[in-house]
Design a protein around this motif. Structure first.
Motif, mmCIF file in Angstrom:
data_model
loop_
_atom_site.group_PDB
_atom_site.id
_atom_site.type_symbol
_atom_site.label_atom_id
_atom_site.label_comp_id
_atom_site.label_asym_id
_atom_site.label_seq_id
_atom_site.Cartn_x
_atom_site.Cartn_y
_atom_site.Cartn_z
ATOM 1 N N LEU A 23 61.434 28.281 -18.625
ATOM 2 C CA LEU A 23 62.266 28.652 -20.127
ATOM 3 C C LEU A 23 63.273 29.232 -19.401
ATOM 4 C CD1 LEU A 23 61.903 30.904 -22.198
ATOM 5 C CD2 LEU A 23 60.833 32.060 -20.839
ATOM 6 N N SER A 24 64.204 28.541 -20.481
ATOM 7 C CA SER A 24 65.771 28.277 -20.092
ATOM 8 C C SER A 24 66.912 29.424 -21.360
ATOM 9 C CB SER A 24 66.220 27.324 -20.293
ATOM 10 O OG SER A 24 67.348 27.278 -19.743
ATOM 11 N N PHE A 25 67.303 29.939 -21.290
ATOM 12 C CA PHE A 25 67.928 30.448 -22.351
ATOM 13 C C PHE A 25 69.502 30.117 -21.792
ATOM 14 C CE2 PHE A 25 65.303 32.977 -20.888
ATOM 15 C CZ PHE A 25 64.808 34.081 -22.254
ATOM 16 N N CYS A 26 70.351 29.700 -22.953
ATOM 17 C CA CYS A 26 71.688 29.085 -22.816
ATOM 18 C C CYS A 26 72.645 29.812 -24.550
ATOM 19 C CB CYS A 26 71.728 27.574 -22.656
ATOM 20 S SG CYS A 26 71.076 26.806 -21.204
ATOM 21 N N PRO A 27 72.312 31.249 -24.212
ATOM 22 C CA PRO A 27 73.714 31.723 -25.448
ATOM 23 C C PRO A 27 74.179 31.564 -25.857
ATOM 24 C CG PRO A 27 72.262 33.094 -23.571
ATOM 25 C CD PRO A 27 72.738 32.232 -22.824
ATOM 26 N N THR A 28 75.581 31.921 -24.912
ATOM 27 C CA THR A 28 76.763 31.682 -25.359
ATOM 28 C C THR A 28 77.128 30.326 -26.333
ATOM 29 O OG1 THR A 28 77.458 32.051 -22.996
ATOM 30 C CG2 THR A 28 79.497 31.320 -24.509
ATOM 31 N N PRO A 29 78.158 31.419 -28.024
ATOM 32 C CA PRO A 29 78.778 30.786 -28.851
ATOM 33 C C PRO A 29 79.734 29.320 -28.648
ATOM 34 C CG PRO A 29 78.526 32.988 -28.871
ATOM 35 C CD PRO A 29 77.806 32.729 -27.739
ATOM 36 N N SER A 30 80.083 29.029 -27.155
ATOM 37 C CA SER A 30 80.352 28.490 -27.108
ATOM 38 C C SER A 30 80.256 26.643 -26.801
ATOM 39 C CB SER A 30 81.254 28.512 -26.152
ATOM 40 O OG SER A 30 82.399 27.562 -25.771
ATOM 41 N N TYR A 31 80.421 25.507 -27.643
ATOM 42 C CA TYR A 31 79.929 24.385 -28.054
ATOM 43 C C TYR A 31 80.244 23.548 -26.150
ATOM 44 C CZ TYR A 31 79.060 19.357 -29.083
ATOM 45 O OH TYR A 31 78.489 17.944 -29.257
ATOM 46 N N HIS A 33 80.496 25.393 -23.309
ATOM 47 C CA HIS A 33 78.573 26.190 -22.154
ATOM 48 C C HIS A 33 77.069 25.446 -22.690
ATOM 49 C CE1 HIS A 33 80.626 29.722 -20.810
ATOM 50 N NE2 HIS A 33 82.164 29.378 -21.553
ATOM 51 N N GLN A 34 77.476 25.413 -23.971
ATOM 52 C CA GLN A 34 76.159 24.375 -23.925
ATOM 53 C C GLN A 34 76.306 23.016 -24.326
ATOM 54 O OE1 GLN A 34 73.779 25.473 -26.222
ATOM 55 N NE2 GLN A 34 74.525 27.721 -25.905
ATOM 56 N N GLU A 137 71.641 30.509 -18.422
ATOM 57 C CA GLU A 137 73.124 31.072 -17.925
ATOM 58 C C GLU A 137 74.084 32.171 -17.349
ATOM 59 O OE1 GLU A 137 77.555 30.067 -20.231
ATOM 60 O OE2 GLU A 137 75.729 29.619 -21.160
ATOM 61 N N GLY A 138 74.609 32.382 -16.089
ATOM 62 C CA GLY A 138 75.060 33.339 -14.903
ATOM 63 C C GLY A 138 75.351 34.456 -15.944
ATOM 64 N N LEU A 139 75.605 34.691 -16.859
ATOM 65 C CA LEU A 139 76.457 35.537 -17.858
ATOM 66 C C LEU A 139 75.200 36.846 -18.470
ATOM 67 C CD1 LEU A 139 79.287 33.801 -19.743
ATOM 68 C CD2 LEU A 139 79.645 34.895 -17.735
ATOM 69 N N TYR A 140 74.039 36.452 -18.170
ATOM 70 C CA TYR A 140 73.371 36.977 -19.051
ATOM 71 C C TYR A 140 72.069 37.251 -17.991
ATOM 72 C CZ TYR A 140 75.278 35.055 -22.231
ATOM 73 O OH TYR A 140 76.007 34.046 -24.093
ATOM 74 N N PRO A 141 72.416 38.250 -16.897
ATOM 75 C CA PRO A 141 71.431 38.371 -16.247
ATOM 76 C C PRO A 141 70.103 39.647 -16.664
ATOM 77 C CG PRO A 141 73.250 40.276 -15.750
ATOM 78 C CD PRO A 141 73.902 38.846 -16.478
ATOM 79 N N GLY A 142 70.102 39.856 -18.282
ATOM 80 C CA GLY A 142 69.240 40.578 -19.061
ATOM 81 C C GLY A 142 67.439 39.497 -19.262
ATOM 82 N N GLY A 364 92.914 24.907 -21.771
ATOM 83 C CA GLY A 364 92.766 24.979 -20.282
ATOM 84 C C GLY A 364 91.194 25.265 -20.116
ATOM 85 N N GLY A 365 90.349 25.601 -20.761
ATOM 86 C CA GLY A 365 89.316 25.146 -20.800
ATOM 87 C C GLY A 365 88.579 24.473 -19.570
ATOM 88 N N HIS A 366 87.251 24.970 -19.039
ATOM 89 C CA HIS A 366 86.667 24.534 -17.807
ATOM 90 C C HIS A 366 85.924 23.241 -18.146
ATOM 91 C CE1 HIS A 366 85.066 23.989 -13.782
ATOM 92 N NE2 HIS A 366 83.864 24.302 -13.936
ATOM 93 N N GLN A 367 85.614 22.923 -19.168
ATOM 94 C CA GLN A 367 85.452 21.594 -19.131
ATOM 95 C C GLN A 367 85.941 20.953 -19.824
ATOM 96 O OE1 GLN A 367 83.627 24.720 -20.451
ATOM 97 N NE2 GLN A 367 81.878 23.936 -18.478
#
Length: 517
Positions: A23-31, A33-34, A137-142, A364-367
């Motif tokens: 079960l995976s979570f990739c919730p960040t609304p940023s292309y 990150h996705q 994704e590490g931004l979402y410890p919930g 300068g975004g990471h990706q």
């Protein structure tokens, strides 16, 4: 033919036997990150695993029998609505420290929406649904409420440079004398003054994460799973593995525990053919071309007119070099130079691979920076928010690019930086050096990440990776209890010496008194 069929049958049976439900979570609304998160998902389903994933961009992955995609694309609208209501906009410059509190708040909103969704409630109500691992994704410890609910191990992915609170949660040493906070954007070699500032912001990052981020996630978790649930901090401290999308071409060397793996770039795929008009344009740019894009969050149309005009005036000074700019409008701006071409959407990965590309102007975004490194393209960075200044300074430190402060964008500065980057070979050479470092790996990032995830599943959470430091209190980790103990012993020893010396001197013979005549 019969033998081939038998071999395929045996392989399919073995594959089925080794498959896991994830079960995976990739919730960040940023292309961007996705792209990184879903690259790992693709590797997992290619290796036979069944993955249920909450994603904002399900179109990135092709349909597959092992892939169960839950579309949360509406998070883009949720984010825009949050920005409008809270006067928080990604269409302007934001100090890195300005991002921490709003981001923590909106992340909790996302988790609340996910937990309340019909898709999640159906998963939770199903008695037949079992999972072997939680990948998030590490931004979402919930999301770790599901770890506790299903009693399974968890793996965390982080798609941006080293984020100190998450590194700390895995037991990695956090020393602000050489590990710079993304808020300060320093290199690993800091002056005395920089170490003071970096120490302050490292503590500030930890404070926001512990006393603002965790409580907001805890409130959401307990709303759906009850008050007996462990805190998100406790659950995060029990993650089995941290996967970092990066390597030594993109960050500085630091000591990492065995439970923290840098896998390199995740999202870059083999190049696809360019649209015919773009292919012709770039093939005919014999003197080279510049690619200008501010990423998937900041729009080119949001660039203030005075700053846009500074770039256009500078581009006119290089008439033989073509400029391809991402411009999210059908209406061109006035006084556009003849060598500038505008497009609403551009296939960035394929453009950066073109042999005639001389320079990438980026936020300068990471990706984006990973792609520039991969293809060996020098960068001129206009950092706007979050980790972008940190990435920009890293490029400068490696002499693979230059930076313009958003508040200092003027024609003179833009022209000077462009001229430097377009005429000096060292920037290209250094970016090609970083590219060689980035590519020098036995396997791709997605495959490496998938192997380590399987390792965690095979070894039931892989407790052998867990460092003992995670079980120590902070004062034990810093040896403050030992220092206090030794200090007390030293004090007692010195006091005893003083006490004995004083007694000895007090018992010495009295001085002879002389009688007066």
């Amino acid at each position: 033919m019969a033998l081939k069929f038998v071999v395929l049958l045996i392989m399919s049976v073995l594959n089925f036997a080794d498959s896991s439900n994830i079960l995976s979570f990739c919730p960040t609304p940023s292309y961007s990150h996705q792209l990184s998160c879903l690259a790992i998902i693709q590797s997992l389903i290619d290796r036979g695993h069944n993955v249920t994933v909450f994603s904002c961009n399900p179109e990135i992955l092709d349909p597959h029998p092992n892939l169960h995609m839950i579309d949360i694309n509406m998070f883009y609208d949720v984010y825009l609505d949050y920005q409008r209501k809270n006067n928080f906009s990604l269409q302007k410059y934001l100090w890195p420290s300005e991002c921490l509190l709003p981001i923590a708040e909106v992340l909790a909103i996302y988790m609340d929406i996910i937990f309340s969704s019909e898709s999640m409630q159906n998963i939770l109500r199903s008695n037949d649904t079992k999972f072997d691992l939680i990948l998030y994704e590490g931004l979402y410890p919930g999301a770790l409420a599901l770890k506790h609910h299903y009693n399974v191990p968890s793996v965390v992915i982080f798609t941006v440079p080293l984020y100190i609170p998450v590194l700390y949660s895995m037991g990695n040493p956090i020393n602000p004398s050489y590990l710079s906070s993304f808020v300060t954007n320093y290199s690993d070699k800091m002056t005395f003054y920089q170490r003071i500032i970096n120490s302050f912001y490292t503590l500030y990052e930890m404070y926001v994460h512990n006393y603002y981020g965790y409580p907001k996630m805890d409130a959401v978790m307990k709303k759906y799973f009850g008050n007996d649930l462990p805190s998100s901090k406790e659950l995060e401290m029990n993650n089995s593995l941290l996967i970092l999308s990066g390597d030594l071409s993109q960050s500085y060397p630091i000591p990492l525990q065995p439970n923290t793996i840098q896998v390199g770039t995740l999202h870059i795929k083999p190049n696809k053919p360019l649209p015919k008009d773009l292919q012709n344009l770039m093939d005919n740019a014999k003197d080279g071309f510049i690619y200008f894009s501010l990423g998937s969050n900041m729009k080119g149309t949001s660039l203030p007119v005075d700053k846009r005009n500074a770039f256009m005036k500078a581009f006119k000074q290089f008439p033989k070099i073509k400029v391809l700019m991402k411009w999210e409008s059908d209406i061109e701006f006035p006084d556009k130079p003849a060598n500038v071409y505008l497009k609403k959407w551009l296939p960035q990965n394929d453009i950066l691979a073109h042999k005639n590309l001389k320079l990438f102007i980026t936020q300068g975004g990471h990706q984006s920076r990973q792609e520039a490194v991969h293809y060996g393209v020098p960068v001129l960075t206009l950092p706007l928010f979050w980790d972008q200044e940190w990435n920009a300074k890293k490029s400068e430190h490696e002499e693979a690019g230059l930076t313009i402060n958003f508040f200092e964008i003027t024609y003179d500065k833009v022209y000077q930086k462009l001229n430097e980057l377009l005429t000096k070979d060292k920037y290209k050479r250094n970016m090609e050096r970083l590219s060689a470092i980035s590519k020098d790996k036995p396997t791709g990032g997605g495959e490496t990440a998938a192997w380590w995830i399987e390792y965690v599943i095979r070894h039931k959470g892989a407790p052998q990776l867990r460092p003992a430091v995670k079980d120590l209190y902070w004062f034990q980790y810093l040896l403050l209890d030992i220092i206090a103990f030794i200090s007390v012993l030293l004090f007692v020893f010195i006091y005893l010496i003083y006490f004995i010396a004083k007694r000895f001197l007090s018992q010495s013979p009295n001085k002879v008194k002389i009688k007066s005549q």
